[in-house]
Design an enzyme around this catalytic site. Structure first.
Site, PDB file in Angstrom:
ATOM      1  N   GLY A 193      17.532  76.579  37.837  1.00 56.72           N
ATOM      2  CA  GLY A 193      18.015  76.214  36.506  1.00 56.72           C
ATOM      3  C   GLY A 193      18.325  74.729  36.554  1.00 56.72           C
ATOM      4  N   GLU A 194      19.542  74.386  36.212  1.00 58.14           N
ATOM      5  CA  GLU A 194      19.960  72.988  36.271  1.00 58.14           C
ATOM      6  C   GLU A 194      21.247  72.936  37.084  1.00 58.14           C
ATOM      7  OE1 GLU A 194      20.261  69.120  35.995  1.00 58.14           O
ATOM      8  OE2 GLU A 194      21.903  70.277  35.098  1.00 58.14           O
ATOM      9  N   SER A 195      21.182  72.292  38.239  1.00 61.88           N
ATOM     10  CA  SER A 195      22.300  72.385  39.183  1.00 61.88           C
ATOM     11  C   SER A 195      23.604  71.813  38.635  1.00 61.88           C
ATOM     12  CB  SER A 195      21.937  71.726  40.513  1.00 61.88           C
ATOM     13  OG  SER A 195      21.539  70.395  40.321  1.00 61.88           O
ATOM     14  N   GLU A 212      10.863  83.948  42.556  1.00 66.21           N
ATOM     15  CA  GLU A 212      11.050  85.065  41.608  1.00 66.21           C
ATOM     16  C   GLU A 212      10.035  85.028  40.463  1.00 66.21           C
ATOM     17  OE1 GLU A 212      12.627  82.321  41.634  1.00 66.21           O
ATOM     18  OE2 GLU A 212      13.260  81.746  39.607  1.00 66.21           O
ATOM     19  N   CYS A 251      15.835  76.731  44.354  1.00 68.61           N
ATOM     20  CA  CYS A 251      15.695  75.522  43.536  1.00 68.61           C
ATOM     21  C   CYS A 251      17.075  74.941  43.194  1.00 68.61           C
ATOM     22  CB  CYS A 251      14.851  75.809  42.303  1.00 68.61           C
ATOM     23  SG  CYS A 251      14.092  74.320  41.672  1.00 68.61           S
ATOM     24  N   ARG A 280      17.210  65.678  44.594  1.00 71.03           N
ATOM     25  CA  ARG A 280      16.818  66.400  43.376  1.00 71.03           C
ATOM     26  C   ARG A 280      15.520  65.825  42.804  1.00 71.03           C
ATOM     27  NH1 ARG A 280      21.649  66.291  39.312  1.00 71.03           N
ATOM     28  NH2 ARG A 280      20.291  67.740  38.207  1.00 71.03           N
ATOM     29  N   HIS A 319      10.586  78.557  43.328  1.00 69.03           N
ATOM     30  CA  HIS A 319      10.964  79.772  42.588  1.00 69.03           C
ATOM     31  C   HIS A 319      10.144  80.956  43.102  1.00 69.03           C
ATOM     32  CE1 HIS A 319      13.334  78.025  39.183  1.00 69.03           C
ATOM     33  NE2 HIS A 319      12.722  76.932  39.584  1.00 69.03           N
ATOM     34  N   ILE A 334       9.164  73.782  40.402  1.00 71.93           N
ATOM     35  CA  ILE A 334       9.432  73.238  39.058  1.00 71.93           C
ATOM     36  C   ILE A 334      10.544  72.189  39.170  1.00 71.93           C
ATOM     37  CG2 ILE A 334      10.105  73.752  36.675  1.00 71.93           C
ATOM     38  CD1 ILE A 334       9.285  76.713  37.249  1.00 71.93           C
ATOM     39  N   ARG A 335      10.194  70.933  38.959  1.00 68.57           N
ATOM     40  CA  ARG A 335      11.158  69.828  39.139  1.00 68.57           C
ATOM     41  C   ARG A 335      12.014  70.085  40.389  1.00 68.57           C
ATOM     42  NH1 ARG A 335      11.569  71.187  34.122  1.00 68.57           N
ATOM     43  NH2 ARG A 335      13.695  71.919  34.299  1.00 68.57           N
TER      44      ARG A 335
HETATM   45  N1  GLN Z   1      15.769  69.822  38.746  1.00 65.32           N
HETATM   46  C1  GLN Z   1      16.765  70.842  38.728  1.00 65.32           C
HETATM   47  C2  GLN Z   1      18.107  70.315  39.266  1.00 65.32           C
HETATM   48  O1  GLN Z   1      18.165  69.249  39.768  1.00 65.32           O
HETATM   49  C3  GLN Z   1      16.324  72.050  39.537  1.00 65.32           C
HETATM   50  C4  GLN Z   1      15.077  72.620  38.920  1.00 65.32           C
HETATM   51  C5  GLN Z   1      14.927  74.096  39.068  1.00 65.32           C
HETATM   52  O2  GLN Z   1      15.838  74.821  39.440  1.00 65.32           O
HETATM   53  N2  GLN Z   1      13.748  74.544  38.705  1.00 65.32           N
HETATM   54  O3  GLN Z   1      19.080  70.982  39.153  1.00 65.32           O
END
Ligand code: GLN
Length: 194
Positions: free
Chosen positions: A46-48, A171, A78, A105, A169, A133-134
């Site tokens: 997600g977004e940390s 999952e 992630c 990150r 990921h 993903i990112r």
């Molecule tokens: N870029 C996100 C972060 O820095 C992590 C991306 C992800 O969980 N797919 O939190």
């Protein structure tokens, strides 16, 4: 056996499906009280920064530290990997600081925001399908951390005792091998306590 997926933000349902496919019962965790009935916990992607903020707000920092201190396994994917790390490059504050590693990150830059690949992971026979993903990378690990896989010489899977972390990921595919690996870690931890 019951494993939780921290459900503050991010990819929760997919982890529950994968854990079930790997033979465990799985629930979404929204309140710290729920940790009591669990033997293992997944911290999803997600977004940390957002996940960290919500963890602080709802009391999960202390509760998960305590969960880990009981030897109960944690699996960060992630953003979840970032949340587990001792240090985050370019950031003053880390989150749980449970795993002895420094992470970067969004380490693949803009050109390679997301991609899929097959990874050889130590302890798993078949290559693991991984969706990035990112994604973050693990830049440095302490001596108690075991590197389980690399991608282009960069660390993307690591384990420190009862803690497992991946940059990608697992999952989002039908490959449940990493979830099965984590389910085994949880079984082993529960058995060694009994
Ligand atoms: N870029 C996100 C972060 O820095 C992590 C991306 C992800 O969980 N797919 O939190």
């Amino acid at each position: 056996m019951k494993i939780g997926v921290l459900a503050l933000q991010g990819a929760v349902a997919e982890h529950i499906r994968s854990l079930e496919a790997a033979g465990s019962e799985a629930i979404a965790v929204k309140r710290v009280e729920q940790l009591e009935e669990l033997q293992g916990l997944v911290i999803p992607g997600g977004e940390s920064t957002t996940i960290g903020k919500l963890m602080r707000k709802y009391g999960f920092m202390e509760a998960i530290a305590d969960f880990s201190a009981q030897g109960k396994p944690l699996f960060g994917t992630c953003a979840g990997l970032i949340v587990l790390a001792n240090e985050i490059e370019g950031q003053e504050e880390a989150h749980l600081r449970l795993m002895d590693m420094t992470v970067a990150r969004n380490a693949f830059g803009r050109q390679r925001e997301s991609f899929e690949t097959d990874l050889q992971v130590k302890g798993i026979d078949e290559p693991v399908r991984a969706v990035f993903i990112r994604a973050p990378l693990i830049k440095k690990v302490g001596s108690s951390v075991d590197v389980l896989s690399t991608y282009k010489d960069e660390i993307v899977t690591a384990r420190q005792g009862h803690l497992l972390a991946v940059s990608y990921h697992p999952e989002l595919t039908d490959d449940y091998s990493l979830h099965a690996y984590f389910v085994d870690m949880v079984k082993d931890a529960a058995a060694s306590k009994a």
